[in-house]
Design a protein around this motif. Structure first.
Motif, PDB file in Angstrom:
ATOM      1  N   GLU A 124       0.937  -1.028  -0.215  1.00 47.93           N
ATOM      2  CA  GLU A 124      -0.133   0.207   0.029  1.00 47.93           C
ATOM      3  C   GLU A 124       0.844   1.359   0.054  1.00 47.93           C
ATOM      4  O   GLU A 124       0.553   2.041  -0.585  1.00 47.93           O
ATOM      5  N   ALA A 125       1.758   1.429   0.893  1.00 54.27           N
ATOM      6  CA  ALA A 125       2.464   2.807   1.132  1.00 54.27           C
ATOM      7  C   ALA A 125       3.326   2.807  -0.317  1.00 54.27           C
ATOM      8  O   ALA A 125       3.410   4.074  -0.877  1.00 54.27           O
ATOM      9  N   VAL A 147       3.812   5.838  -5.632  1.00 59.07           N
ATOM     10  CA  VAL A 147       4.357   5.449  -7.214  1.00 59.07           C
ATOM     11  C   VAL A 147       3.031   6.183  -7.871  1.00 59.07           C
ATOM     12  O   VAL A 147       3.205   7.167  -8.816  1.00 59.07           O
ATOM     13  N   PHE A 148       1.613   5.924  -7.638  1.00 62.13           N
ATOM     14  CA  PHE A 148       0.470   6.217  -8.425  1.00 62.13           C
ATOM     15  C   PHE A 148       0.105   7.616  -8.150  1.00 62.13           C
ATOM     16  O   PHE A 148      -0.180   8.419  -9.005  1.00 62.13           O
ATOM     17  N   SER A 149       0.325   8.230  -7.098  1.00 61.08           N
ATOM     18  CA  SER A 149       0.346   9.604  -6.696  1.00 61.08           C
ATOM     19  C   SER A 149       1.057  10.462  -7.757  1.00 61.08           C
ATOM     20  O   SER A 149       0.844  11.443  -8.157  1.00 61.08           O
ATOM     21  N   CYS A 199      12.357   4.522  -3.470  1.00 60.41           N
ATOM     22  CA  CYS A 199      11.791   4.704  -4.767  1.00 60.41           C
ATOM     23  C   CYS A 199      12.155   5.955  -5.164  1.00 60.41           C
ATOM     24  O   CYS A 199      12.340   7.043  -4.745  1.00 60.41           O
ATOM     25  N   ILE A 200      12.572   5.728  -6.826  1.00 62.69           N
ATOM     26  CA  ILE A 200      12.924   6.880  -7.577  1.00 62.69           C
ATOM     27  C   ILE A 200      11.836   6.997  -8.451  1.00 62.69           C
ATOM     28  O   ILE A 200      11.555   6.235  -9.030  1.00 62.69           O
ATOM     29  N   LEU A 201      11.484   8.594  -8.620  1.00 58.78           N
ATOM     30  CA  LEU A 201      10.631   8.738  -9.541  1.00 58.78           C
ATOM     31  C   LEU A 201      10.901  10.074 -10.289  1.00 58.78           C
ATOM     32  O   LEU A 201      11.357  10.888 -10.062  1.00 58.78           O
ATOM     33  N   ALA A 202      10.892   9.896 -11.817  1.00 54.81           N
ATOM     34  CA  ALA A 202      11.398  10.737 -12.775  1.00 54.81           C
ATOM     35  C   ALA A 202      10.613  10.937 -13.770  1.00 54.81           C
ATOM     36  O   ALA A 202       9.801  10.196 -14.449  1.00 54.81           O
TER      37      ALA A 202
END
Length: 347
Positions: A93-94, A99-101, A332-335
């Protein structure tokens, strides 16, 4: 979108990547190496895109040759793949929320998602409800076979190929993900592939479990975590050099991401309910346990049995089906490749 697939014509099978026919080849099964087309609506230069699917044997051989030169080869054996499919859990969940937000704000489209290093498909399936089409890729044909044989939606397919040579068209991927696998890749070559395949408004998501793992049960948390850490310490001599990227919270991978809009989250904690038997199965999916098992099989089996006994004793329980919580910190890496409005493109 027009499709053409020489291998799929046999036996009346449908085309590979749209429907997953590569999971059961007419010529005897096995993983196909496919060239995926740009999804409908994003074809460049007019005309319909074409999907080409090589034979299962050719695809598997090519994936093996390429991967030997590039990625670190792990999780290859069929027994390991079966353990991985049975005991690895879907991102919780966390992590899903993080990721999805981000994707809801940054992704320009939700057409094609490509999940690289998919293993037996746990993370790949998570994307199915968000994207028109999801393709999971892995260097290991054994892992891909497990993913193909497990239930999955019609918009999800799997294929065997190296992370560094993805068989998709330039600019065709809306979101490129890798769940707990990127540290095994040849990072410079993978990042060049990310630049090539991502759409102008595409996003990159790389996550990993860390070695910060804890067990929780009533008031026994400290003792249980100590027992678990002592078992993990036994595996340390078998830890691959690639795992240093995990120990470093993916900082080196983050620095290699070629897109200026990027962030790294290091404090995501998920709490996963599981039985003691599932915990024991989960640790047997670790690459370092598999290396231990290969080197000293009797000792490895004895130690995993001892882990189960010690955990049950500390819990005051007799049955391996007794439940506890496994807490794991994740990174988590978000780009984002290009600037897009901070809104949900589906709204």
């Amino acid at each position: 979108m027009q499709t053409q697939c020489g291998g799929c014509k046999q036996g009346g099978a449908r085309c590979c990547c749209r429907c997953g026919c590569h999971s059961t080849a007419a010529s005897g099964g096995g993983a196909r190496l496919c060239s995926l087309s740009i999804p409908s609506g994003r074809s460049r230069g007019g005309g319909g895109a074409t999907e080409i699917c090589r034979s299962p044997r050719e695809g598997t051989r090519k994936a093996g040759r390429q991967a030997g030169r590039m990625a670190t080869r792990m999780f290859e054996g069929k027994d390991h793949a079966r353990v991985y499919q049975k005991y690895r859990f879907t991102p919780q969940e966390a992590l899903q929320k993080a990721v999805f937000s981000y994707l809801d704000r940054k992704a320009g489209a939700f057409g094609l998602a490509l999940d690289v290093g998919c293993g037996s498909g746990q993370g790949t399936l998570l994307l199915a409800s968000r994207f028109q089409k999801v393709v999971g890729t892995d260097v290991s044909p054994a892992q891909v076979e497990e993913a193909q044989q497990a239930p999955h939606p019609d918009n999800v397919s799997f294929l065997a190929c190296p992370a560094e040579e993805l068989p998709v068209a330039d600019g065709s991927v809306d979101v490129l993900t890798s769940f707990t696998a990127a540290h095994w890749f040849d990072i410079p070559r993978f990042m060049r592939e990310a630049e090539r395949v991502l759409a102008p408004s595409g996003c990159l998501v790389l996550t990993t479990n860390t070695l910060d793992m804890r067990l929780h049960f009533r008031d026994r948390d400290q003792e249980l975590t100590r027992i678990f850490q002592e078992f993990r310490d036994l595996l340390t001599p078998y830890m691959s050099d690639k795992v240093r990227l995990v120990v470093g919270d993916y900082e080196e991978i983050f620095e290699a991401v070629p897109f200026p809009s990027k962030e790294r989250i290091t404090d995501i904690v998920d709490k996963v309910p599981m039985s003691v038997a599932e915990l024991v199965g989960y640790v047997q999916s670790f690459s370092m346990f598999q290396a231990f098992l290969k080197d000293r099989p009797e000792e490895a089996q004895a130690q995993v049995q001892r882990l189960q006994e010690r955990v049950l004793e500390a819990m005051g329980e007799a049955s391996p089906e007794a439940r506890l919580e496994f807490w794991n910190r994740q990174v988590c890496i978000l780009a984002s490749r290009g600037p897009v409005p901070d809104h949900d493109p589906r709204s």
